[in-house]
Write an enzyme that holds these catalytic residues in place. Sequence first.
Site, PDB file in Angstrom:
ATOM      1  N   HIS A 268       0.877  -1.189   0.000  1.00 17.63           N
ATOM      2  CA  HIS A 268       0.000   0.000   0.000  1.00 17.63           C
ATOM      3  C   HIS A 268       0.907   1.230   0.000  1.00 17.63           C
ATOM      4  O   HIS A 268       1.771   1.355  -0.877  1.00 17.63           O
ATOM      5  CB  HIS A 268      -0.920  -0.105   1.222  1.00 17.63           C
ATOM      6  CG  HIS A 268      -2.070   0.836   1.269  1.00 17.63           C
ATOM      7  ND1 HIS A 268      -2.427   1.650   0.229  1.00 17.63           N
ATOM      8  CD2 HIS A 268      -2.970   1.113   2.280  1.00 17.63           C
ATOM      9  CE1 HIS A 268      -3.486   2.370   0.576  1.00 17.63           C
ATOM     10  NE2 HIS A 268      -3.827   2.066   1.817  1.00 17.63           N
ATOM     11  N   HIS A 307      -2.106  -1.967  -9.846  1.00 21.84           N
ATOM     12  CA  HIS A 307      -3.141  -1.385  -8.998  1.00 21.84           C
ATOM     13  C   HIS A 307      -4.393  -2.242  -9.114  1.00 21.84           C
ATOM     14  O   HIS A 307      -4.695  -2.743 -10.187  1.00 21.84           O
ATOM     15  CB  HIS A 307      -3.451   0.057  -9.428  1.00 21.84           C
ATOM     16  CG  HIS A 307      -4.125   0.833  -8.360  1.00 21.84           C
ATOM     17  ND1 HIS A 307      -5.490   0.817  -8.190  1.00 21.84           N
ATOM     18  CD2 HIS A 307      -3.621   1.622  -7.392  1.00 21.84           C
ATOM     19  CE1 HIS A 307      -5.790   1.573  -7.154  1.00 21.84           C
ATOM     20  NE2 HIS A 307      -4.693   2.075  -6.650  1.00 21.84           N
ATOM     21  N   ASP A 363       2.982   5.729  -6.439  1.00 17.80           N
ATOM     22  CA  ASP A 363       4.179   5.565  -5.612  1.00 17.80           C
ATOM     23  C   ASP A 363       5.454   5.444  -6.433  1.00 17.80           C
ATOM     24  O   ASP A 363       6.552   5.514  -5.887  1.00 17.80           O
ATOM     25  CB  ASP A 363       4.038   4.311  -4.735  1.00 17.80           C
ATOM     26  CG  ASP A 363       2.938   4.495  -3.707  1.00 17.80           C
ATOM     27  OD1 ASP A 363       2.824   5.606  -3.187  1.00 17.80           O
ATOM     28  OD2 ASP A 363       2.200   3.537  -3.446  1.00 17.80           O
TER      29      ASP A 363
HETATM   30  N1  CMC Z   1       5.208  -6.573 -10.348  1.00 16.86           N
HETATM   31  C1  CMC Z   1       5.105  -7.771 -10.976  1.00 16.86           C
HETATM   32  N2  CMC Z   1       3.964  -8.455 -11.082  1.00 16.86           N
HETATM   33  C2  CMC Z   1       2.869  -7.924 -10.552  1.00 16.86           C
HETATM   34  C3  CMC Z   1       2.876  -6.675  -9.900  1.00 16.86           C
HETATM   35  C4  CMC Z   1       4.107  -5.997  -9.818  1.00 16.86           C
HETATM   36  N3  CMC Z   1       4.185  -4.813  -9.213  1.00 16.86           N
HETATM   37  N4  CMC Z   1       1.638  -6.393  -9.455  1.00 16.86           N
HETATM   38  C5  CMC Z   1       0.865  -7.423  -9.815  1.00 16.86           C
HETATM   39  N5  CMC Z   1       1.606  -8.344 -10.481  1.00 16.86           N
HETATM   40  C6  CMC Z   1       1.111  -9.593 -11.077  1.00 16.86           C
HETATM   41  C7  CMC Z   1       0.741 -10.602 -10.006  1.00 16.86           C
HETATM   42  O1  CMC Z   1       1.844 -11.421  -9.676  1.00 16.86           O
HETATM   43  C8  CMC Z   1      -0.363 -11.349 -10.709  1.00 16.86           C
HETATM   44  O2  CMC Z   1       0.224 -12.223 -11.658  1.00 16.86           O
HETATM   45  P1  CMC Z   1      -0.444 -13.664 -11.950  1.00 16.86           P
HETATM   46  O3  CMC Z   1      -1.793 -13.364 -12.541  1.00 16.86           O
HETATM   47  O4  CMC Z   1       0.499 -14.309 -12.890  1.00 16.86           O
HETATM   48  O5  CMC Z   1      -0.537 -14.346 -10.623  1.00 16.86           O
HETATM   49  C9  CMC Z   1      -1.103 -10.271 -11.488  1.00 16.86           C
HETATM   50  O6  CMC Z   1      -0.108  -9.266 -11.756  1.00 16.86           O
HETATM   51  C10 CMC Z   1      -2.269  -9.652 -10.747  1.00 16.86           C
HETATM   52  O7  CMC Z   1      -1.789  -9.110  -9.528  1.00 16.86           O
HETATM   53  P2  CMC Z   1      -2.530  -9.201  -8.147  1.00 16.86           P
HETATM   54  O8  CMC Z   1      -1.507  -9.296  -7.052  1.00 16.86           O
HETATM   55  O9  CMC Z   1      -3.595 -10.250  -8.184  1.00 16.86           O
HETATM   56  O10 CMC Z   1      -3.238  -7.773  -8.118  1.00 16.86           O
HETATM   57  P3  CMC Z   1      -3.884  -7.074  -6.855  1.00 16.86           P
HETATM   58  O11 CMC Z   1      -4.960  -6.209  -7.351  1.00 16.86           O
HETATM   59  O12 CMC Z   1      -4.247  -8.078  -5.820  1.00 16.86           O
HETATM   60  O13 CMC Z   1      -2.681  -6.202  -6.230  1.00 16.86           O
HETATM   61  C11 CMC Z   1      -1.139  -4.449  -5.895  1.00 16.86           C
HETATM   62  C12 CMC Z   1      -2.497  -4.854  -6.472  1.00 16.86           C
HETATM   63  C13 CMC Z   1      -1.003  -2.946  -5.975  1.00 16.86           C
HETATM   64  C14 CMC Z   1      -1.082  -4.863  -4.398  1.00 16.86           C
HETATM   65  C15 CMC Z   1      -0.018  -5.154  -6.709  1.00 16.86           C
HETATM   66  O14 CMC Z   1      -0.061  -4.734  -8.046  1.00 16.86           O
HETATM   67  C16 CMC Z   1       1.367  -4.899  -6.102  1.00 16.86           C
HETATM   68  O15 CMC Z   1       1.770  -5.620  -5.194  1.00 16.86           O
HETATM   69  N6  CMC Z   1       2.107  -3.870  -6.609  1.00 16.86           N
HETATM   70  C17 CMC Z   1       3.411  -3.529  -6.051  1.00 16.86           C
HETATM   71  C18 CMC Z   1       3.228  -2.722  -4.771  1.00 16.86           C
HETATM   72  C19 CMC Z   1       2.725  -1.328  -5.063  1.00 16.86           C
HETATM   73  O16 CMC Z   1       3.232  -0.620  -5.921  1.00 16.86           O
HETATM   74  N7  CMC Z   1       1.725  -0.901  -4.274  1.00 16.86           N
HETATM   75  C20 CMC Z   1       1.172   0.459  -4.369  1.00 16.86           C
HETATM   76  C21 CMC Z   1      -0.223   0.428  -4.853  1.00 16.86           C
HETATM   77  S1  CMC Z   1      -0.851   2.027  -5.354  1.00 16.86           S
HETATM   78  C22 CMC Z   1      -0.842   3.068  -4.008  1.00 16.86           C
HETATM   79  C23 CMC Z   1      -1.451   2.541  -2.765  1.00 16.86           C
HETATM   80  O17 CMC Z   1      -2.409   1.790  -2.751  1.00 16.86           O
HETATM   81  O18 CMC Z   1      -0.930   2.905  -1.733  1.00 16.86           O
END
Ligand code: CMC
Length: 436
Positions: A268, A307, A363
Amino acid sequence: MTHDTLTITDNRTNQTYTLPIENGTVRALEFRQIKAYPEDFGLMTYDPAFMNTASCQSSITVIEGERGILQYRGYPIEVLAEHCTFLEIAYLLLFGDLPNETELKNWVSEITHHTMLHETTKKFMEGFRYDAHPMAMLVSTVAALSTVYPEAGNIHDPSNRLLQIKRLTGKMPSIAAMSYRHNLGFPYVYPDNDLSYSENFMNMLWKMVEPKYVANPVLAHALDILFILHADHEQNCSANVMRSVGSAHADPYLTTAAAAAALSGPLHGGANEEVLKMLDEIGSRENVPGYVKKVKEGHGKLMGFGHRIYKNHDPRAKIMKWTADQVFEVTGRNPKLDIALELERIALEDEYFIKRKLYPNVDFYSGIIYQAMGFKPEMFTVLFAIPRTVGWLAQWQEMFLQPEQKIARPRQIYTGHKARPFLALERRAPGGTRKD
Ligand code: CMC
């Protein structure tokens, strides 16, 4: 029968049910009438991580993820960032409309007069270790304000709620600045009521021996824009915590501390700190392809990418890049920007990221700006928490006005043991087995 209904046939019983559709939503409780046998509890919906569940009705912020749109109270974020100050936005989020001149003047004066912290809070902060993480200091200190304002527990009185909202909005920069100076071993600086919200924050961060701190106007404006961009983001993880803890009627300081704790997580708000660590680890532009390959092979994530809602660009990222240019004019270019741009370029052309609709989020660039301004990565999430407090409070306040709001209490699918016989201590063997 209108078309705004959903007809379901339960193949276990051949029974048909017609459920109303409202706002593109079916009420989960409607499923409870669907039973396989008379004593059946009824059907539930299962949605870990709220992938497809609306938890409230809200009129504060909307994100249209597929189109890359973010609006506060109906105004596009781009327009607000260009024309408003952060305190105007705070007013908009909390009260529903932009203030007129008189309203704004009064609002700014009220917030300014709530920036002081009780001296016991200062002493409380002095107790932290010299190297305590600023976000942990912020979370604990916000919770500790509950001891200073015990009347805050009277959450059913709207005027009392408003007073705590003003206090939290005013005091957040003061706590953040104290946590910054605590790490540096510098004396805390008291607020200066002549200055704007951002200028005063800069004063509390960076004033040394000069009698009056004069903020660089470009940096103060940049900080104000960053505060606007971070002010609210509808039902994200920390806003959900704010509503969930608030639904138990905890006081707003403890509730805000809980939301800030959620924000600190690296998935987050803590992601901005992680982005800088990642860029440090990558080290140079040449190492970017190797790093991206490692991520695709399942070793870690690209921090600052992806996201839950945005599946197109994040509209805040564009404003962020413009702000970065303004800041670099003053501070000089952050060399990390080259690595970040290369990372973005390679990732946006890569099938892995395209297929999963992973774009840079807010971020990704904020940390590069904050670092150029002189902040250490540990401070980045604290900078996020200051404006987001207003968003949390707007969500919290709205929750009280919703007649159907009750204590948040999800259901579960129990996967544990069926009832089993108790074993006395002397008869227990490892792994829950019995000795004899
Ligand atoms: N790098 C590589 N792969 C990723 C990333 C990433 N940053 N984010 C998602 N994926 C992949 C994930 O592994 C999954 O792949 P697969 O379908 O093969 O299993 C697919 O994309 C879908 O991801 P998810 O984890 O199911 O997506 P989510 O909606 O549950 O998570 C998230 C969203 C923001 C937590 C995630 O994208 C993430 O961990 N990003 C990195 C951390 C980050 O930048 N967070 C800040 C978010 S924005 C500001 C805020 O909220 O504070």
